[in-house]
Design an enzyme around this catalytic site. Structure first.
Site, mmCIF file in Angstrom:
data_model
loop_
_atom_site.group_PDB
_atom_site.id
_atom_site.type_symbol
_atom_site.label_atom_id
_atom_site.label_comp_id
_atom_site.label_asym_id
_atom_site.label_seq_id
_atom_site.Cartn_x
_atom_site.Cartn_y
_atom_site.Cartn_z
ATOM 1 C CB CYS A 127 -0.956 0.002 1.187
ATOM 2 S SG CYS A 127 -2.245 -1.232 0.996
ATOM 3 C CG HIS A 184 -3.121 3.631 2.156
ATOM 4 N ND1 HIS A 184 -3.545 3.350 0.883
ATOM 5 C CD2 HIS A 184 -3.194 2.461 2.852
ATOM 6 C CE1 HIS A 184 -3.845 2.059 0.810
ATOM 7 N NE2 HIS A 184 -3.646 1.507 1.992
ATOM 8 C CG ASN A 222 -6.534 -0.520 0.792
ATOM 9 O OD1 ASN A 222 -5.925 0.052 -0.102
ATOM 10 N ND2 ASN A 222 -5.924 -1.107 1.806
HETATM 11 O O1 UT7 Z 1 -3.702 -1.096 3.489
HETATM 12 C C1 UT7 Z 1 -2.887 -2.011 4.112
HETATM 13 C C2 UT7 Z 1 -3.141 -2.200 5.462
HETATM 14 N N1 UT7 Z 1 -4.372 -2.862 5.816
HETATM 15 C C3 UT7 Z 1 -4.983 -2.395 6.874
HETATM 16 O O2 UT7 Z 1 -4.599 -1.373 7.361
HETATM 17 C C4 UT7 Z 1 -6.103 -3.200 7.474
HETATM 18 C C5 UT7 Z 1 -5.959 -3.111 8.954
HETATM 19 N N2 UT7 Z 1 -6.988 -3.835 9.704
HETATM 20 C C6 UT7 Z 1 -8.235 -3.393 9.756
HETATM 21 O O3 UT7 Z 1 -8.620 -2.427 9.123
HETATM 22 C C7 UT7 Z 1 -9.171 -4.100 10.706
HETATM 23 O O4 UT7 Z 1 -8.421 -4.978 11.502
HETATM 24 C C8 UT7 Z 1 -10.325 -4.877 10.021
HETATM 25 C C9 UT7 Z 1 -11.308 -3.882 9.396
HETATM 26 C C10 UT7 Z 1 -9.791 -5.819 8.978
HETATM 27 C C11 UT7 Z 1 -11.079 -5.684 11.065
HETATM 28 O O5 UT7 Z 1 -11.566 -4.821 12.080
HETATM 29 P P1 UT7 Z 1 -11.293 -5.141 13.617
HETATM 30 O O6 UT7 Z 1 -11.974 -4.095 14.378
HETATM 31 O O7 UT7 Z 1 -9.805 -5.286 13.815
HETATM 32 O O8 UT7 Z 1 -12.036 -6.491 13.808
HETATM 33 P P2 UT7 Z 1 -11.478 -7.831 14.465
HETATM 34 O O9 UT7 Z 1 -10.624 -8.550 13.486
HETATM 35 O O10 UT7 Z 1 -10.928 -7.519 15.825
HETATM 36 O O11 UT7 Z 1 -12.797 -8.639 14.668
HETATM 37 C C12 UT7 Z 1 -13.803 -8.250 15.620
HETATM 38 C C13 UT7 Z 1 -14.987 -9.177 15.481
HETATM 39 C C14 UT7 Z 1 -14.592 -10.652 15.486
HETATM 40 O O12 UT7 Z 1 -15.645 -11.369 16.105
HETATM 41 P P3 UT7 Z 1 -15.511 -11.840 17.626
HETATM 42 O O13 UT7 Z 1 -14.298 -12.725 17.689
HETATM 43 O O14 UT7 Z 1 -15.355 -10.598 18.435
HETATM 44 O O15 UT7 Z 1 -16.799 -12.577 17.863
HETATM 45 C C15 UT7 Z 1 -14.553 -11.010 14.042
HETATM 46 O O16 UT7 Z 1 -14.767 -12.365 13.787
HETATM 47 O O17 UT7 Z 1 -15.625 -8.942 14.221
HETATM 48 C C16 UT7 Z 1 -15.675 -10.168 13.481
HETATM 49 N N3 UT7 Z 1 -15.497 -9.833 12.061
HETATM 50 C C17 UT7 Z 1 -16.526 -9.501 11.273
HETATM 51 N N4 UT7 Z 1 -17.822 -9.378 11.493
HETATM 52 C C18 UT7 Z 1 -18.601 -9.006 10.463
HETATM 53 C C19 UT7 Z 1 -14.349 -9.800 11.354
HETATM 54 N N5 UT7 Z 1 -14.608 -9.435 10.089
HETATM 55 C C20 UT7 Z 1 -15.946 -9.248 10.019
HETATM 56 C C21 UT7 Z 1 -16.820 -8.868 8.980
HETATM 57 N N6 UT7 Z 1 -18.118 -8.740 9.248
HETATM 58 N N7 UT7 Z 1 -16.385 -8.564 7.728
#
Ligand code: UT7
Length: 328
Positions: free
Chosen positions: A115, A255, A285
């Site tokens: 990125c 970004h 993204n």
């Molecule tokens: O450009 C290059 C760099 N890339 C990035 O910067 C991406 C960086 N990461 C992120 O933006 C975030 O980590 C995400 C948007 C990918 C995920 O958000 P998060 O707040 O970190 O969610 P998480 O992975 O901590 O998941 C929280 C909960 C989990 O459920 P439990 O374990 O709390 O029951 C996940 O299973 O949300 C669940 N979850 C979802 N729920 C609905 C994860 N993905 C999804 C989804 N829809 N798409």
């Protein structure tokens, strides 16, 4: 006055097809409310044509830019394409683009820093202008992320989109242009976000395809934690190095990976969200294309002398910041 590299034109290409959160809800276990609150994406563009890829989008953005500027492709001396989704492993997408747009006098190469590819490419290109060896360079960010996203993986399917953006760099001595940049990388983060197979370590095989190793693999939380810190760190560093106060910055150009990362960066810089280029809700993204697409969308609001701070964070890890004074 010193010769610097000025952005003298910008353009973008976005495919027509819109993949909405509602449509994604039918593909993976997710919902619009979760996606909007956790990353701020409402829809993204997808290049549906099977026979078109990153070079096509890059060439479309470049052609629009050359037409807008009234410049012949024959005047372009160098094309640098930032991409993580090249049409092929080789030749470079830049070579394909130069053929597509008729820039037969140009040489070119690709830059890949996930990125951060576009900001790395822009920094690289600026040196060819500053040294006086080149007068017209196209820097293009283009990614067909839909070609490497697993649409059964809800973590990544929601984030990425396809698109391209291009800028023209020319020399100036009027005090505007690219004035500073600082790039970083830390390969220790390599497994937090990567495409495991297809390179020389895990060549394409029946196993690699069966194991879905050609798709983006991401540990979202680990990436988020580092991204939120480093993008703000480098933005602050760029401001300090250039004695910029929050009020001096016309726009932050971040970004577009996650709205929460962007808000944290703006907050650390003391910049209100009205002065932040934010279009993640429309495009997700687009990896190497986010920054030039932002510049193209905000072009009409920019005026000569405006201070812009560009920041990025990506796989690798790679990150960087760049300070420029808008030139037109
Ligand atoms: O450009 C290059 C760099 N890339 C990035 O910067 C991406 C960086 N990461 C992120 O933006 C975030 O980590 C995400 C948007 C990918 C995920 O958000 P998060 O707040 O970190 O969610 P998480 O992975 O901590 O998941 C929280 C909960 C989990 O459920 P439990 O374990 O709390 O029951 C996940 O299973 O949300 C669940 N979850 C979802 N729920 C609905 C994860 N993905 C999804 C989804 N829809 N798409």
């Amino acid at each position: 006055m010193k010769t610097t590299a000025a952005i003298t034109g910008v353009s973008a290409y976005l495919p027509d097809y819109i993949l909405s959160n509602k449509e994604l809800e039918k593909m993976v276990d997710t919902c619009d409310e979760w996606i909007m609150s956790r990353c701020g994406v409402s829809e993204r563009r997808i290049l549906k044509d099977k026979d078109k890829a990153s070079a096509f989008m890059a060439a479309e953005a470049a052609k629009t830019l050359l037409t807008k500027k009234g410049i012949s492709p024959l005047d372009i001396e160098l094309i640098i394409v930032a991409t993580v989704t090249p049409d092929h492993q080789y030749p470079a997408t830049a070579n394909i683009v130069s053929d597509m747009i008729g820039a037969t006098n140009a040489w070119g190469f690709d830059v890949q820093a996930a990125c951060s590819s576009f900001i790395y490419a822009l920094t690289t290109a600026s040196k060819f202008i500053e040294t006086g060896t080149h007068k017209k360079i196209l820097v293009i960010g283009s990614d067909k992320m839909s070609s490497i996203v697993d649409y059964t993986d809800r973590q990544t399917a929601i984030l990425f989109g396809d698109g391209a953006g291009a800028v023209l760099l020319e020399p100036t001595t009027d005090g505007t242009g690219i004035l500073d940049s600082k790039m970083y990388s830390d390969g220790a983060g390599k497994k937090a976000l990567f495409q495991p197979a297809g390179g020389s370590l895990i060549p394409s095989s029946i196993e690699s395809v069966t194991n879905k190793q050609h798709f983006v693999e991401m540990d979202g939380q680990s990436v988020f934690k580092v991204a939120v810190l480093k993008m703000a760190d480098v933005a602050e560093e760029i401001m300090q190095r250039n004695h910029l106060k929050a009020d001096d910055v016309a726009f932050l150009v971040p970004h577009q990976a996650n709205k929460r990362i962007i808000e944290a960066t703006a907050n650390r810089m003391g910049i209100s969200m009205e002065r932040v280029m934010l279009n993640i809700q429309k495009y997700g993204n687009t990896t190497s294309a986010t920054l030039p697409i932002c510049l193209a969308e905000w072009e009409n609001q920019l005026k000569k002398g405006d201070n812009l701070v560009l920041t990025t964070f990506g796989a690798g890890f790679t990150w960087g910041g760049l300070y420029l004074k808008w030139s037109y």
